[in-house]
Design an enzyme around this catalytic site. Structure first.
Site, PDB file in Angstrom:
ATOM      1  N   CYS A 175      -3.371  -6.419   3.880  1.00 58.93           N
ATOM      2  CA  CYS A 175      -2.961  -7.643   3.770  1.00 58.93           C
ATOM      3  C   CYS A 175      -3.612  -8.671   2.878  1.00 58.93           C
ATOM      4  O   CYS A 175      -3.379  -9.773   2.579  1.00 58.93           O
ATOM      5  CB  CYS A 175      -3.477  -8.564   5.599  1.00 58.93           C
ATOM      6  N   GLU A 177       1.162  -1.651   0.494  1.00 56.43           N
ATOM      7  CA  GLU A 177       0.072  -0.371   0.112  1.00 56.43           C
ATOM      8  C   GLU A 177       1.075   1.594   0.036  1.00 56.43           C
ATOM      9  O   GLU A 177       0.001   2.281   0.200  1.00 56.43           O
ATOM     10  CB  GLU A 177      -1.300   0.091   1.132  1.00 56.43           C
ATOM     11  N   THR A 206       0.802   3.932  15.011  1.00 58.73           N
ATOM     12  CA  THR A 206       0.530   1.919  15.111  1.00 58.73           C
ATOM     13  C   THR A 206       1.481   1.574  13.547  1.00 58.73           C
ATOM     14  O   THR A 206       1.556   1.138  12.924  1.00 58.73           O
ATOM     15  CB  THR A 206      -1.062   1.789  14.811  1.00 58.73           C
ATOM     16  N   SER A 215      -8.443  -2.353   4.841  1.00 61.82           N
ATOM     17  CA  SER A 215      -9.299  -0.957   4.544  1.00 61.82           C
ATOM     18  C   SER A 215     -10.303  -0.609   3.524  1.00 61.82           C
ATOM     19  O   SER A 215      -9.270  -1.434   2.816  1.00 61.82           O
ATOM     20  CB  SER A 215      -8.770   0.397   5.713  1.00 61.82           C
ATOM     21  N   LYS A 250      -9.344  -8.044  20.351  1.00 63.35           N
ATOM     22  CA  LYS A 250     -11.289  -7.072  20.026  1.00 63.35           C
ATOM     23  C   LYS A 250     -12.092  -8.580  18.977  1.00 63.35           C
ATOM     24  O   LYS A 250     -13.383  -9.119  19.399  1.00 63.35           O
ATOM     25  CB  LYS A 250     -11.311  -6.377  19.848  1.00 63.35           C
ATOM     26  N   HIS A 293      -4.557 -10.454  10.636  1.00 66.46           N
ATOM     27  CA  HIS A 293      -4.623  -9.366  10.112  1.00 66.46           C
ATOM     28  C   HIS A 293      -4.308  -8.443  11.756  1.00 66.46           C
ATOM     29  O   HIS A 293      -5.176  -8.141  12.478  1.00 66.46           O
ATOM     30  CB  HIS A 293      -5.240  -8.439   9.156  1.00 66.46           C
ATOM     31  N   ASN A 343       2.550  -1.777  12.875  1.00 65.12           N
ATOM     32  CA  ASN A 343       1.887  -2.883  11.747  1.00 65.12           C
ATOM     33  C   ASN A 343       2.388  -2.422  10.083  1.00 65.12           C
ATOM     34  O   ASN A 343       3.340  -1.242   9.982  1.00 65.12           O
ATOM     35  CB  ASN A 343      -0.045  -1.646  10.972  1.00 65.12           C
ATOM     36  N   SER A 375     -12.840   2.346  11.188  1.00 64.03           N
ATOM     37  CA  SER A 375     -12.336   1.476  10.906  1.00 64.03           C
ATOM     38  C   SER A 375     -12.172   0.095  11.929  1.00 64.03           C
ATOM     39  O   SER A 375     -12.264  -0.674  11.296  1.00 64.03           O
ATOM     40  CB  SER A 375     -10.776   1.730  10.505  1.00 64.03           C
TER      41      SER A 375
HETATM   42  P1  HMG Z   1      -5.930   6.320  20.105  1.00 65.15           P
HETATM   43  O1  HMG Z   1      -7.524   7.666  19.387  1.00 65.15           O
HETATM   44  O2  HMG Z   1      -5.065   7.269  19.606  1.00 65.15           O
HETATM   45  O3  HMG Z   1      -6.436   5.586  20.946  1.00 65.15           O
HETATM   46  O4  HMG Z   1      -6.595   5.760  18.880  1.00 65.15           O
HETATM   47  P2  HMG Z   1      -7.100   5.370  22.118  1.00 65.15           P
HETATM   48  O5  HMG Z   1      -7.455   6.458  22.335  1.00 65.15           O
HETATM   49  O6  HMG Z   1      -8.506   4.571  21.406  1.00 65.15           O
HETATM   50  O7  HMG Z   1      -6.791   4.070  22.942  1.00 65.15           O
HETATM   51  C1  HMG Z   1      -6.727   2.733  22.512  1.00 65.15           C
HETATM   52  C2  HMG Z   1      -6.925   1.890  23.501  1.00 65.15           C
HETATM   53  O8  HMG Z   1      -6.162   1.742  24.423  1.00 65.15           O
HETATM   54  C3  HMG Z   1      -8.231   1.968  23.846  1.00 65.15           C
HETATM   55  O9  HMG Z   1      -8.620   0.709  24.305  1.00 65.15           O
HETATM   56  C4  HMG Z   1      -8.179   2.801  24.963  1.00 65.15           C
HETATM   57  O10 HMG Z   1      -8.685   2.608  26.280  1.00 65.15           O
HETATM   58  C5  HMG Z   1      -6.755   2.047  25.023  1.00 65.15           C
HETATM   59  P3  HMG Z   1     -10.083  -0.047  23.579  1.00 65.15           P
HETATM   60  O11 HMG Z   1     -11.731   0.912  24.662  1.00 65.15           O
HETATM   61  O12 HMG Z   1     -10.372   0.389  22.153  1.00 65.15           O
HETATM   62  O13 HMG Z   1     -10.199  -1.050  23.818  1.00 65.15           O
HETATM   63  N1  HMG Z   1      -5.829   3.465  26.466  1.00 65.15           N
HETATM   64  C6  HMG Z   1      -5.958   2.189  27.878  1.00 65.15           C
HETATM   65  N2  HMG Z   1      -5.339   1.436  27.757  1.00 65.15           N
HETATM   66  C7  HMG Z   1      -4.319   1.214  29.694  1.00 65.15           C
HETATM   67  N3  HMG Z   1      -4.521   2.570  29.970  1.00 65.15           N
HETATM   68  C8  HMG Z   1      -4.032   3.876  29.190  1.00 65.15           C
HETATM   69  C9  HMG Z   1      -4.923   3.649  27.987  1.00 65.15           C
HETATM   70  N4  HMG Z   1      -4.896   4.738  27.250  1.00 65.15           N
HETATM   71  C10 HMG Z   1      -5.660   4.288  26.489  1.00 65.15           C
HETATM   72  N5  HMG Z   1      -3.921   4.716  30.010  1.00 65.15           N
HETATM   73  C11 HMG Z   1      -7.028   4.041  17.064  1.00 65.15           C
HETATM   74  C12 HMG Z   1      -7.215   4.133  18.252  1.00 65.15           C
HETATM   75  C13 HMG Z   1      -6.950   2.852  16.593  1.00 65.15           C
HETATM   76  C14 HMG Z   1      -7.875   4.820  16.478  1.00 65.15           C
HETATM   77  C15 HMG Z   1      -5.557   4.844  16.757  1.00 65.15           C
HETATM   78  O14 HMG Z   1      -4.472   4.608  16.155  1.00 65.15           O
HETATM   79  C16 HMG Z   1      -6.128   5.008  14.252  1.00 65.15           C
HETATM   80  O15 HMG Z   1      -6.133   5.696  13.533  1.00 65.15           O
HETATM   81  N6  HMG Z   1      -5.390   3.728  14.125  1.00 65.15           N
HETATM   82  C17 HMG Z   1      -5.016   3.749  12.559  1.00 65.15           C
HETATM   83  C18 HMG Z   1      -6.406   2.896  12.050  1.00 65.15           C
HETATM   84  C19 HMG Z   1      -6.375   1.491  12.556  1.00 65.15           C
HETATM   85  O16 HMG Z   1      -5.260   0.658  12.679  1.00 65.15           O
HETATM   86  N7  HMG Z   1      -7.233   0.224  12.336  1.00 65.15           N
HETATM   87  C20 HMG Z   1      -7.621  -0.859  12.479  1.00 65.15           C
HETATM   88  C21 HMG Z   1      -8.698  -1.179  11.888  1.00 65.15           C
HETATM   89  S1  HMG Z   1      -8.439  -0.875  10.030  1.00 65.15           S
HETATM   90  C22 HMG Z   1      -6.956  -2.102   9.911  1.00 65.15           C
HETATM   91  O17 HMG Z   1      -7.040  -2.914  10.572  1.00 65.15           O
HETATM   92  C23 HMG Z   1      -6.570  -1.729   8.136  1.00 65.15           C
HETATM   93  C24 HMG Z   1      -4.765  -1.128   8.013  1.00 65.15           C
HETATM   94  O18 HMG Z   1      -3.939  -1.998   8.197  1.00 65.15           O
HETATM   95  C25 HMG Z   1      -5.175  -0.002   7.023  1.00 65.15           C
HETATM   96  C26 HMG Z   1      -4.890  -1.109   5.768  1.00 65.15           C
HETATM   97  O19 HMG Z   1      -4.042  -1.902   5.298  1.00 65.15           O
HETATM   98  O20 HMG Z   1      -5.868  -1.584   4.789  1.00 65.15           O
HETATM   99  C27 HMG Z   1      -5.424   0.048   9.054  1.00 65.15           C
END
Ligand code: HMG
Length: 447
Positions: free
Chosen positions: A120, A83, A163, A364, A253, A244, A328, A211
């Protein structure tokens, strides 16, 4: 029917490491636990200044060819999944072939070369292309080389920055493979989604929270589609379940939903019922919302049970060890997860020959794919040959200032040349060597 599948695998990580808890989190004013506990990540891999998707892919492919004693004449196709392509016309596979031709007698003029995108899923589709090519009898005894390579960078300040990662996985697809044989059964879940995309831009536009939901929805569809051809999946069907892995928290999850689905209407659900009840059934609720809430509560209790924790510890957690250290890799991520799980099994002295893996790819945009793989008798020697631990150990750990420098070096909108400051010396590898007269990237092999 002769088995077709993955004969050998090589992993090549970017040579730099960003410690997320110790270096990145403090610089961002965040708690380290967001990374270590929430996302489940320790560090990200980054490419040094002279590394990119071509060098990482070519270096992985080179080690694989050396280890298997192959020459270009043995390889009939080179498919690259990425990608992060920097060229909208000339496929990355041609650049990688050009690198390899620098170090081998002979060439790849006879080889069919292509490129795919879809995270993936693209790596898995490239394996499928090879599988179909071999099954159709068009391969003339040759193997296929599949390379999944990415620099998964996000704009600075984007939540996805947490990530990031960079690395390549090279895989050899053959008849009578040494590692795993692929099932003919497959399941798909695919829909037109706008959750993560790069419309003619290097860094993704991401609706991160959505996502995550799209990942789970497409995965659910893919599992159902797989079951429509392979039959319902019993809870103990898969000895390992590589997903993935954009970050391990995502897989946590997905695994909970997968297990909940697999135990439904089974003896396991009944055994757990005295403690957490049976799974809610939709007909018992007036609205979908009430049903979804009840399912959420059931799942929260399910993942606390010993039964679930034992299953997760054995089947899913081992697939996450490498991802935790590298972040990732988009197209390579499920292939890293498979290798990670098999490596854990080898180190634990498990005999996996003949056992079944469930492999769940995702991209995605969005599509999930699920299939099974049967572990082959040569798997131990193949996994033993990996040098991923040595590579991880040798990475140079960058400070936050150095991270900003390297992020800029790999930003296509900023001027970079082959002289940009690097943090490690290249050794016995392909490196980026500046720009050619038509704007192409050039490469050379450093002894
Ligand atoms: P964010 O706002 O940085 O993080 O977004 P957050 O505030 O949601 O925190 C992440 C997790 O840490 C949460 O857990 C929090 O509770 C926890 P969850 O509620 O989800 O179980 N947390 C804590 N835990 C313990 N102690 C603490 C603490 N603070 C927070 N102190 C997000 C996270 C993944 C949304 C962001 O990083 C993002 O946008 N990432 C990119 C998109 C992505 O990876 N999506 C995944 C699915 S899509 C996919 O896999 C395809 C992809 O590879 C693309 C492709 O190649 O096609 C991405």
């Amino acid at each position: 029917m002769t088995a077709v599948g993955i004969d050998a695998i090589e992993i090549r990580t970017g040579k730099l490491e960003l410690d997320l808890a110790e270096t990145f989190a403090p610089a961002k004013g965040e708690e380290p636990e967001k990374y270590t506990k929430g996302l489940g990540l320790h560090s990200s891999s980054f490419p040094d200044a002279y590394e990119d998707i071509v060098t990482m892919g070519a270096n992985a492919a080179h080690r694989l060819m050396e280890r298997k004693g192959l020459t270009p004449a043995d390889i009939g196709r080179i498919d690259v999944a990425t990608e992060s392509a920097f060229d909208n016309s000339k496929p990355v596979s041609t650049y990688i072939a050009g690198c390899l031709e620098q170090v081998y007698d002979g060439d790849f003029h006879h080889a069919n070369k292509g490129e795919r995108k879809f995270a993936c899923v693209a790596g898995t589709q490239s394996i499928d292309d090879a599988y179909n090519w071999i099954r159709a009898g068009r391969h003339r005894g040759r193997a296929a080389l599949v390379v999944a390579t990415d620099t998964a960078l996000y704009a600075r300040g984007d939540p996805g920055e947490a990530t990031q990662g960079a690395g390549a996985v090279a895989m050899l697809i053959t008849e009578d493979p040494d590692l795993v044989a692929l099932s003919t059964e497959q399941g798909y879940g695919s829909a037109d989604e706008t959750d993560f995309l790069k419309p003619n831009q290097q860094f993704p536009s991401v609706d991160g929270k959505r996502s995550v939901q799209v990942y789970l929805a497409r995965m659910r569809e893919a599992v159902r589609d797989y079951e429509s051809v392979a039959g319902e999946i019993p809870p103990d069907e898969f000895v390992l379940l590589p997903f993935h892995t954009p970050f391990p928290g995502m897989v946590r999850k997905a695994a909970a939903l997968a297990y909940r689905h697999m135990i439904r209407d089974t003896a396991v659900e009944e055994e757990l019922a005295p403690d957490i009840g049976r799974q809610p059934r939709p007909e018992a609720f007036d609205t979908d919302e009430e049903y979804v809430d009840a399912m959420g509560e059931y799942t929260d209790e399910l993942v606390e049970t010993d039964r679930y924790l034992d299953w997760y510890e054995a089947t899913v957690d081992p697939t996450l060890s490498i991802s935790r250290e590298v972040g990732n890799w988009y197209t390579g991520s499920v292939h890293v997860a498979r290798a990670s799980g098999l490596k854990h099994a080898l180190e634990s002295g498990m005999d996996l020959t003949g056992e079944t893996l469930g492999v769940a790819s995702y991209g995605s945009g969005a599509q999930a794919e699920v299939h099974a793989e049967t572990v082959q008798p040569g798997w131990e020697a193949e996994i033993e040959a990996l040098n991923v631990d040595e590579q991880l150990e040798a990475r140079y750990s960058i400070s936050y200032e150095e991270y900003k420098h390297i992020h800029d070096v790999h930003n296509h909108d900023k001027d970079t040349d082959a002289e940009a400051e690097a943090f490690t010396p290249p050794e016995a590898e392909f490196v980026f060597d500046g720009w050619g007269r038509m704007g192409e990237r050039k490469y050379r092999y450093v002894e």
